[in-house]
Design a protein around this motif. Structure first.
Motif, PDB file in Angstrom:
ATOM      1  N   GLU A  59      86.685  17.745  50.289  1.00 25.49           N
ATOM      2  CA  GLU A  59      85.319  17.750  50.432  1.00 25.49           C
ATOM      3  C   GLU A  59      84.629  19.095  50.619  1.00 25.49           C
ATOM      4  OE1 GLU A  59      84.105  14.364  53.611  1.00 25.49           O
ATOM      5  OE2 GLU A  59      85.292  16.061  54.604  1.00 25.49           O
ATOM      6  N   GLY A  85      76.985  14.820  45.333  1.00 30.81           N
ATOM      7  CA  GLY A  85      77.905  14.994  46.099  1.00 30.81           C
ATOM      8  C   GLY A  85      77.936  13.925  47.318  1.00 30.81           C
ATOM      9  N   LYS A  86      77.046  13.083  47.707  1.00 30.28           N
ATOM     10  CA  LYS A  86      77.345  12.056  48.607  1.00 30.28           C
ATOM     11  C   LYS A  86      77.978  10.943  47.855  1.00 30.28           C
ATOM     12  CE  LYS A  86      75.929  10.955  52.689  1.00 30.28           C
ATOM     13  NZ  LYS A  86      76.257  12.008  53.918  1.00 30.28           N
ATOM     14  N   SER A 118      81.721  14.184  49.332  1.00 30.29           N
ATOM     15  CA  SER A 118      82.322  15.439  49.437  1.00 30.29           C
ATOM     16  C   SER A 118      80.944  16.251  50.085  1.00 30.29           C
ATOM     17  CB  SER A 118      82.481  16.157  48.165  1.00 30.29           C
ATOM     18  OG  SER A 118      81.164  16.310  47.276  1.00 30.29           O
ATOM     19  N   ASP A 119      81.213  17.494  50.223  1.00 23.80           N
ATOM     20  CA  ASP A 119      80.109  18.348  51.033  1.00 23.80           C
ATOM     21  C   ASP A 119      79.073  18.704  49.955  1.00 23.80           C
ATOM     22  OD1 ASP A 119      78.808  20.133  52.070  1.00 23.80           O
ATOM     23  OD2 ASP A 119      79.990  21.675  52.230  1.00 23.80           O
ATOM     24  N   GLU A 120      77.905  17.896  50.153  1.00 24.38           N
ATOM     25  CA  GLU A 120      76.759  17.948  49.139  1.00 24.38           C
ATOM     26  C   GLU A 120      76.442  19.340  49.011  1.00 24.38           C
ATOM     27  OE1 GLU A 120      74.990  15.209  51.989  1.00 24.38           O
ATOM     28  OE2 GLU A 120      77.063  15.709  51.497  1.00 24.38           O
ATOM     29  N   ALA A 126      72.943  16.938  42.068  1.00 23.01           N
ATOM     30  CA  ALA A 126      74.078  17.694  42.999  1.00 23.01           C
ATOM     31  C   ALA A 126      73.893  16.777  44.205  1.00 23.01           C
ATOM     32  CB  ALA A 126      73.693  18.942  43.125  1.00 23.01           C
ATOM     33  N   ALA A 169      84.392  19.868  46.276  1.00 23.04           N
ATOM     34  CA  ALA A 169      82.959  19.898  46.021  1.00 23.04           C
ATOM     35  C   ALA A 169      82.648  21.278  45.447  1.00 23.04           C
ATOM     36  CB  ALA A 169      82.100  19.919  47.533  1.00 23.04           C
ATOM     37  N   VAL A 203      78.138  21.238  47.030  1.00 22.72           N
ATOM     38  CA  VAL A 203      78.076  20.876  45.503  1.00 22.72           C
ATOM     39  C   VAL A 203      76.635  21.573  44.988  1.00 22.72           C
ATOM     40  CG1 VAL A 203      77.539  18.937  44.135  1.00 22.72           C
ATOM     41  CG2 VAL A 203      79.186  18.932  45.740  1.00 22.72           C
ATOM     42  N   GLY A 216      80.891  21.219  41.693  1.00 22.47           N
ATOM     43  CA  GLY A 216      79.256  21.760  41.651  1.00 22.47           C
ATOM     44  C   GLY A 216      79.268  22.746  40.522  1.00 22.47           C
TER      45      GLY A 216
END
Length: 413
Positions: free
Chosen positions: A203, A251-252, A256-258, A247, A207, A261, A211
């Motif tokens: 995450e 990310g969602k 992961s941690d958007e 992004a 991420a 991202v 990104g």
């Protein structure tokens, strides 16, 4: 949701942006920022005054706030990445690592300790709230470092430091938020393995890698299109806005941690496109950023838990004041000797004071409330957010002008 309710929401959002936009030049120089006015408008149209709009009637309030905040963060973080010169991360990576890594850890510890001691709530819940309010918010920080007042009175090193830190530490705070959140929602033996393997490796680190790749590919595609004269100017202006949406959504989708991202994508994009090309993307991104940043503060105004604030009583007021005064300024004064960009105590005090708590805390606070089903999280977090919006908003223009006057960094046009 009924069609009339949708129309009311659309009309209110459009009206707020329209009215504030008409006086934007005045607001830029006034001591009352647009974010604070939007918050007050939200209170007026909310359920406690005129009752034009109540997010609780539209579904799960915390889910609505979480999604609105993450979309606002997505647009705002790309705008922050475009604002920071491409050479800044390379030239200042050691200082930023200290500020974002050590600084965030200290701010988390101080915030958590204040919550624990003043409110007397369970230790891990205090750690969770402390993590939510620790990072500097990029949306609320933007008016501090942009506009004619900031450009005239603040040196680039201060503006870039606030921008980069506020963009990067929102994503990093994901680690600190999810450690206590996992402790509160999972069995003890599952917490550490899940936090290390899933939260940290996938995450956060995953991420960031995703990104960076996304931003690099987006920049290369733009260059490919421009070299062959395939893209029109008006489409280029919204290109990075589309990147922000991709992004956030991607990310969602990959769980992961958007937030990371988005910022990583923006940072990678900046490193590939040249300085002249960036100017056009920044204009389009900043315009959309302003459109999104106003409604989120109005939405916050409609979602203030007044009864929860009353239950906190004087302890809530004491906590909000203590967090504003002690969460960040002492940390910057301590770390200034390791940060070459801070050349004096005045620099450290200015950077230490302007670490607003806002949209990122709305996102993490509503996410935590949704998962824990504990209204106390939102009661405390929303009180600190609103205190920060008022205090940092009202002090932004006067203190920026004072900084320029005292340090002699005022720029003549």
């Amino acid at each position: 949701m009924k069609i009339n309710e949708i129309n009311v929401i659309v009309a209110i959002i459009g009206g707020i942006v329209l009215v504030l936009g008409l006086g934007s030049k005045f607001l830029e120089k006034s001591p009352v920022p647009a974010t604070l006015l939007a918050l007050l408008i939200g209170v007026l149209v909310g359920p406690e005054v005129f009752d034009f709009f109540d997010p609780a009637k539209l579904g799960n309030k915390s889910t609505i706030l979480e999604n609105a905040a993450r979309l606002t963060l997505g647009v705002g973080l790309v705008s922050v990445a475009l604002r920071v010169p491409k050479e800044y991360p390379r030239q200042n990576w050691k200082a930023m690592l200290i500020l974002i890594g050590v600084g965030m850890l200290l701010m988390w510890m101080i915030s958590s300790l204040l919550v624990y001691l003043i409110l007397g709530i369970p230790f891990w819940l205090a750690l969770l709230i402390g993590a939510i309010i620790a990072p500097t918010d990029p949306i609320a920080a933007s008016p501090i470092v942009t506009g004619p007042v900031a450009k005239k009175n603040l040196p680039d090193r201060i503006r870039n430091a606030i921008s980069f830190e506020s963009g990067a530490n929102d994503g990093l705070s994901y680690l600190f938020v999810f450690l206590p959140l996992l402790v509160l929602t999972k069995l003890n033996e599952e917490v550490v393995p899940h936090w290390l393997t899933h939260t940290l490796l996938w995450e956060v680190l995953g991420a960031t890698a995703f990104g960076l790749l996304l931003g690099f590919v987006a920049a290369k595609l733009l260059q490919f299109s421009e070299k062959r004269d395939l893209i029109q100017e008006e489409w280029r202006l919204v290109y990075t806005v589309a990147l922000a949406f991709i992004a956030v959504g991607a990310g969602k989708l990959i769980h992961s941690d958007e937030v990371l991202v988005v910022f990583a994508a923006g940072a990678a994009f900046v490193q590939v496109v040249n300085q002249e090309e960036r100017g056009e993307e920044e204009k389009g991104q900043e315009a959309v950023n302003r459109f999104f940043s106003v409604p989120i503060f109005a939405l916050l105004g409609t979602a203030i838990p007044w009864s929860g604030w009353m239950e906190l009583g004087w302890k809530g007021i004491l906590l909000a004041v203590a967090v504003i005064l002690l969460r960040r300024p002492p940390v910057l004064l301590l770390l200034r000797y390791f940060l070459p960009g801070l050349r004096s105590t005045k620099d450290a005090l200015f950077l230490g004071w302007f670490g607003p708590v806002a949209v990122a805390a709305i996102y993490y606070g509503s996410l935590a409330e949704h998962r824990l089903h504990n209204p106390l999280v939102w009661d405390v977090v929303s009180l600190i957010i609103c205190t920060s919006v008022v205090v940092h908003g009202l002090s932004s223009t006067p203190l920026t002008k004072l900084y320029g006057k005292v340090t002699g960094d005022i720029k003549t046009s």
